[in-house]
Design a protein around this motif. Structure first.
Motif, PDB file in Angstrom:
ATOM      1  N   ARG A  22     -25.532  18.035 -19.329  1.00 17.77           N
ATOM      2  CA  ARG A  22     -26.112  19.185 -20.029  1.00 17.77           C
ATOM      3  C   ARG A  22     -26.493  18.820 -21.453  1.00 17.77           C
ATOM      4  NH1 ARG A  22     -24.158  22.749 -23.667  1.00 17.77           N
ATOM      5  NH2 ARG A  22     -22.077  21.825 -23.558  1.00 17.77           N
ATOM      6  N   ASP A 121     -20.075  25.451 -22.659  1.00 15.80           N
ATOM      7  CA  ASP A 121     -21.270  26.259 -22.468  1.00 15.80           C
ATOM      8  C   ASP A 121     -20.811  27.717 -22.410  1.00 15.80           C
ATOM      9  OD1 ASP A 121     -23.460  27.679 -21.524  1.00 15.80           O
ATOM     10  OD2 ASP A 121     -24.095  26.098 -20.148  1.00 15.80           O
ATOM     11  N   THR A 123     -22.288  30.352 -21.631  1.00 21.08           N
ATOM     12  CA  THR A 123     -23.023  31.225 -20.714  1.00 21.08           C
ATOM     13  C   THR A 123     -22.570  31.108 -19.273  1.00 21.08           C
ATOM     14  OG1 THR A 123     -24.791  29.628 -20.192  1.00 21.08           O
ATOM     15  CG2 THR A 123     -25.047  30.939 -22.202  1.00 21.08           C
ATOM     16  N   THR A 124     -21.591  30.243 -18.994  1.00 18.37           N
ATOM     17  CA  THR A 124     -21.137  30.075 -17.613  1.00 18.37           C
ATOM     18  C   THR A 124     -19.814  30.802 -17.424  1.00 18.37           C
ATOM     19  OG1 THR A 124     -20.120  27.948 -18.214  1.00 18.37           O
ATOM     20  CG2 THR A 124     -22.333  27.897 -17.299  1.00 18.37           C
ATOM     21  N   SER A 159     -24.955  35.214 -29.428  1.00 18.95           N
ATOM     22  CA  SER A 159     -25.692  36.033 -28.464  1.00 18.95           C
ATOM     23  C   SER A 159     -27.109  36.342 -28.950  1.00 18.95           C
ATOM     24  CB  SER A 159     -24.946  37.338 -28.197  1.00 18.95           C
ATOM     25  OG  SER A 159     -23.720  37.099 -27.535  1.00 18.95           O
ATOM     26  N   TRP A 164     -29.716  30.009 -25.784  1.00 19.26           N
ATOM     27  CA  TRP A 164     -29.475  29.933 -24.349  1.00 19.26           C
ATOM     28  C   TRP A 164     -30.310  30.973 -23.623  1.00 19.26           C
ATOM     29  CZ3 TRP A 164     -25.466  29.837 -27.930  1.00 19.26           C
ATOM     30  CH2 TRP A 164     -24.741  28.627 -28.009  1.00 19.26           C
ATOM     31  N   ARG A 165     -30.756  30.623 -22.452  1.00 21.87           N
ATOM     32  CA  ARG A 165     -31.538  31.557 -21.641  1.00 21.87           C
ATOM     33  C   ARG A 165     -30.657  32.664 -21.088  1.00 21.87           C
ATOM     34  NH1 ARG A 165     -33.973  29.013 -16.326  1.00 21.87           N
ATOM     35  NH2 ARG A 165     -31.717  28.943 -15.928  1.00 21.87           N
ATOM     36  N   ASP A 166     -29.423  32.307 -20.718  1.00 22.08           N
ATOM     37  CA  ASP A 166     -28.499  33.273 -20.128  1.00 22.08           C
ATOM     38  C   ASP A 166     -27.610  33.897 -21.200  1.00 22.08           C
ATOM     39  OD1 ASP A 166     -29.405  32.728 -17.494  1.00 22.08           O
ATOM     40  OD2 ASP A 166     -28.182  30.905 -17.468  1.00 22.08           O
ATOM     41  N   PRO A 167     -27.038  35.050 -20.928  1.00 21.91           N
ATOM     42  CA  PRO A 167     -26.194  35.720 -21.928  1.00 21.91           C
ATOM     43  C   PRO A 167     -24.889  34.978 -22.183  1.00 21.91           C
ATOM     44  CG  PRO A 167     -26.140  36.896 -19.840  1.00 21.91           C
ATOM     45  CD  PRO A 167     -27.216  35.875 -19.719  1.00 21.91           C
ATOM     46  N   VAL A 169     -21.074  34.701 -22.371  1.00 26.32           N
ATOM     47  CA  VAL A 169     -20.015  35.407 -21.642  1.00 26.32           C
ATOM     48  C   VAL A 169     -18.615  35.005 -22.114  1.00 26.32           C
ATOM     49  CG1 VAL A 169     -21.419  35.794 -19.592  1.00 26.32           C
ATOM     50  CG2 VAL A 169     -20.052  33.701 -19.770  1.00 26.32           C
TER      51      VAL A 169
END
Length: 223
Positions: A22, A121, A123-124, A159, A164-167, A169
């Motif tokens: 990554r 990461d 976002t995972t 955030s 990052w493309r994803d939020p 978490v």
């Protein structure tokens, strides 16, 4: 996820070269950060970011870090647990690292910056890299009001960053205590640099940290 037989070790060794890692990214420093208290020499912080081998391995190379210990946090501390039990994924505990650091040398916010730039990461959900389950979630366990304020503000900042493309978490969780992992899990990266898992997943993080934050990197890891 990290117990390998001979065939699995050979396959994983091949993946060290074959599979991409990554892409890391430098995140901005947090605002606000925790100010160093003149009366306190050392502080403690707890991070969960997947397999604790790599989290400990990277943070032990940060200037100002005096000690990094692999263990478990997030579950009911009245229960005594170990790696095998936590690996079942239903204890509430996460593989974590307790860091003792000098806040006059490195701030809590700087540790967060390194953590999110090259270690975890955000976002995972409930996994990092090849390791899946709630025990591999990314979480921050503030030990005081200053850390809690900085951690929550920083997650909000990340955030909104658009990196990052994803939020995002990653969660701030209540600290209920820390239990040390067994001795064979301590300093694992330093003691086992040629282990296929370390070579594939953790050594690249340390290399990225050295390249991205040269002023923060110390060659000799903390104890």
């Amino acid at each position: 996820m990290r117990r390998f037989d001979g065939i699995a070790l050979a396959i994983l060794a091949a993946l060290v070269v074959a599979a991409p890692v990554r892409a890391e990214r430098v995140v901005r420093a947090p605002a606000p950060d925790v100010e160093a208290a003149a009366t306190r020499k050392l502080e403690t912080a707890v991070f969960a970011g997947g397999c604790y081998w790599g989290v400990e391995g990277v943070l032990s190379h940060v200037k100002g870090v005096h000690l990094a210990v692999s263990g478990f946090a997030g579950g009911p501390n009245s229960r005594r647990i170990d790696y095998a039990r936590v690996s079942e994924g239903d204890t509430g505990f996460a593989e974590s690292v307790r860091v003792t650091y000098d806040p006059k040398v490195v701030s809590y916010g700087t540790l967060l910056r390194v953590f999110f730039s090259v270690i975890a990461d955000p976002t995972t959900l409930n996994y990092q890299g090849p390791d899946h389950g709630t025990q591999y979630r990314s979480a921050l366990f503030p030990l005081n009001a200053g850390q809690d304020k900085t951690a929550r503000a920083y997650l909000a900042q990340l955030s909104k960053s658009g990196l990052w493309r994803d939020p995002v978490v990653t969660k701030v969780e209540r600290f209920t205590g820390f239990q040390d992992a067994a001795s064979d899990h301590q300093d694992f990266m330093r003691k086992n640099p040629r282990h296929p898992y370390i070579m594939r997943w953790d050594a690249p993080k340390l290399d990225a940290f050295r390249q991205m934050f040269p002023d923060l990197y110390q060659e000799k890891p903390s104890a």
